[in-house]
Design a protein around this motif. Structure first.
Motif, short mmCIF file in Angstrom:
data_model
loop_
_atom_site.label_atom_id
_atom_site.label_comp_id
_atom_site.label_asym_id
_atom_site.label_seq_id
_atom_site.Cartn_x
_atom_site.Cartn_y
_atom_site.Cartn_z
N ILE A 1 -8.22 -2.92 -2.91
CA ILE A 1 -6.63 -3.80 -2.50
C ILE A 1 -7.01 -4.92 -2.35
CG2 ILE A 1 -5.51 -1.90 -1.07
CD1 ILE A 1 -7.20 -2.93 1.04
N TRP B 1 -4.42 -7.61 2.61
CA TRP B 1 -4.12 -6.99 3.43
C TRP B 1 -4.54 -6.13 4.67
CZ3 TRP B 1 -1.61 -3.60 -0.86
CH2 TRP B 1 -1.12 -3.94 -2.12
N THR C 1 1.32 -0.12 -4.93
CA THR C 1 0.03 0.25 -5.55
C THR C 1 -0.72 1.86 -4.15
OG1 THR C 1 -0.05 -1.91 -4.93
CG2 THR C 1 -1.95 -0.70 -4.26
N LEU D 1 0.62 -1.37 0.50
CA LEU D 1 0.16 -0.47 -0.11
C LEU D 1 0.88 1.21 0.35
CD1 LEU D 1 -3.05 1.08 0.20
CD2 LEU D 1 -2.46 1.30 2.81
#
Length: 328
Positions: free
Chosen positions: A109, A113, A99, A95
């Motif tokens: 996502i 996660w 991303t 993240l």
């Protein structure tokens, strides 16, 4: 819902120059994933500042939206793990690196996660902790698991996010904490965290070349690496332990084996990015219960997405203190 529009901070690269601007995006612009979250809060970390400055070691391709932390409510989950409206935290993994991250009002996502927001912790509070607080708590968790003596514990980089949280958690647990920082004028700041002993990081310097230094610390939480870490290891008492989670000072470690073979010192690496899920959930439960800090707002600055650019510049210049959270 792909046509839902939202605001995000986007970093763009043009002829080697990087610019930051709050733009309007659509959910269809987000990367693939089975979980869509409406972000309520995020936080600013050093890795975000590097990504926002065009550091290719953090983010390979631009344009990009940084933000390695996000907390919000589930909008859609194709994996079936979460229900719409569930409150979740996302830290680590990819993240905000490659991303699109928490500096946008929506993220998409992989569901694995995310972790559920623990009871007794708000979304806002979870982002005051964020990756920094989680890393600090993970460091404390592993340091205490090493069963060290209840002596003096050194925290390096103590005025930063990880150092502040580690100092406050250890003080709450009744440990004697020595905070090493370049900002020793912030005595009131550390006293509010429960830390009474503050030293200038220069006091940890040693160029004598000695294999071992005088025993001072039963344990160390190091957040900066480099010579501070090597000297801290040389100064750790018999059967003590040192955790290592950062390299802002240097990634190099000039050290010999004597602290390990003559004093039995343990060096424990801390990785909060790929930390396995069960441990991640256990640490968040600690943060929300026994280790929850009362003074969270005292070292927190809350900003809007539009204010982030200035905060990023402050962090890159080394002028950031405590935690900066972003309300989206």
């Amino acid at each position: 819902m792909d046509n839902i529009k939202f605001k995000a901070l986007e970093v763009s690269e043009v002829e080697g120059e990087y610019t930051r601007k709050v733009i309007e995006k659509e959910i269809k612009d987000l990367p693939a994933g089975n979980l869509i979250i409406k972000v309520k809060y995020s936080s600013l970390n050093y890795k975000d500042a590097l990504s926002a400055a065009g550091n290719k070691g953090v983010t390979r391709e631009y344009p990009h939206t940084p933000g390695i932390d996000a907390a919000g409510t589930v909008v859609e989950d194709q994996s079936g793990t979460y229900q719409k409206g569930d409150q979740v935290i996302v830290t680590g993994y990819d993240l905000g690196m490659n991303t699109d991250g928490g500096f946008g009002e929506y993220i998409r996502i992989p569901a694995e996660w995310a972790v559920r927001l623990p009871e007794n912790l708000s979304l806002r509070e979870s982002m005051i902790y964020g990756t920094a607080g989680f890393t600090a708590a993970l460091s404390v968790y592993k340091l205490l698991a090493a069963d060290i003596e209840r002596g003096n514990i050194l925290v390096t980089g103590a005025s930063g996010g990880v150092g502040s949280f580690a100092s406050a958690i250890l003080a709450k647990l009744g440990y004697d904490v020595t905070a090493a920082t370049g900002k020793t004028e912030a005595e009131e700041y550390f006293n509010n965290l429960g830390v009474k002993n503050i030293i200038n990081r220069k006091e940890l310097a040693d160029d004598s070349g000695k294999m071992l230094l005088k025993e001072k610390w039963s344990g160390v939480i190091d957040t900066v690496g480099g010579s501070l870490l090597s000297n801290a290891i040389k100064s750790t008492s018999y059967d003590g332990a040192v955790t290592c989670c950062g390299n802002v000072a240097s990634a190099k470690l000039d050290l010999n084996v004597y602290p390990f073979i003559l004093r039995g010192v343990s060096l424990i690496g801390i990785d909060s990015v790929q930390c396995e899920r069960k441990l991640r959930e256990d640490v968040w439960q600690k943060i929300a219960s026994d280790w929850k800090i009362d003074q969270l707002d005292e070292f927190t600055t809350e900003v809007r997405l539009e204010d982030l650019d200035r905060q990023i510049e402050n962090m890159l210049a080394g002028n950031s203190k405590g935690r900066v959270i972003v309300k989206l």
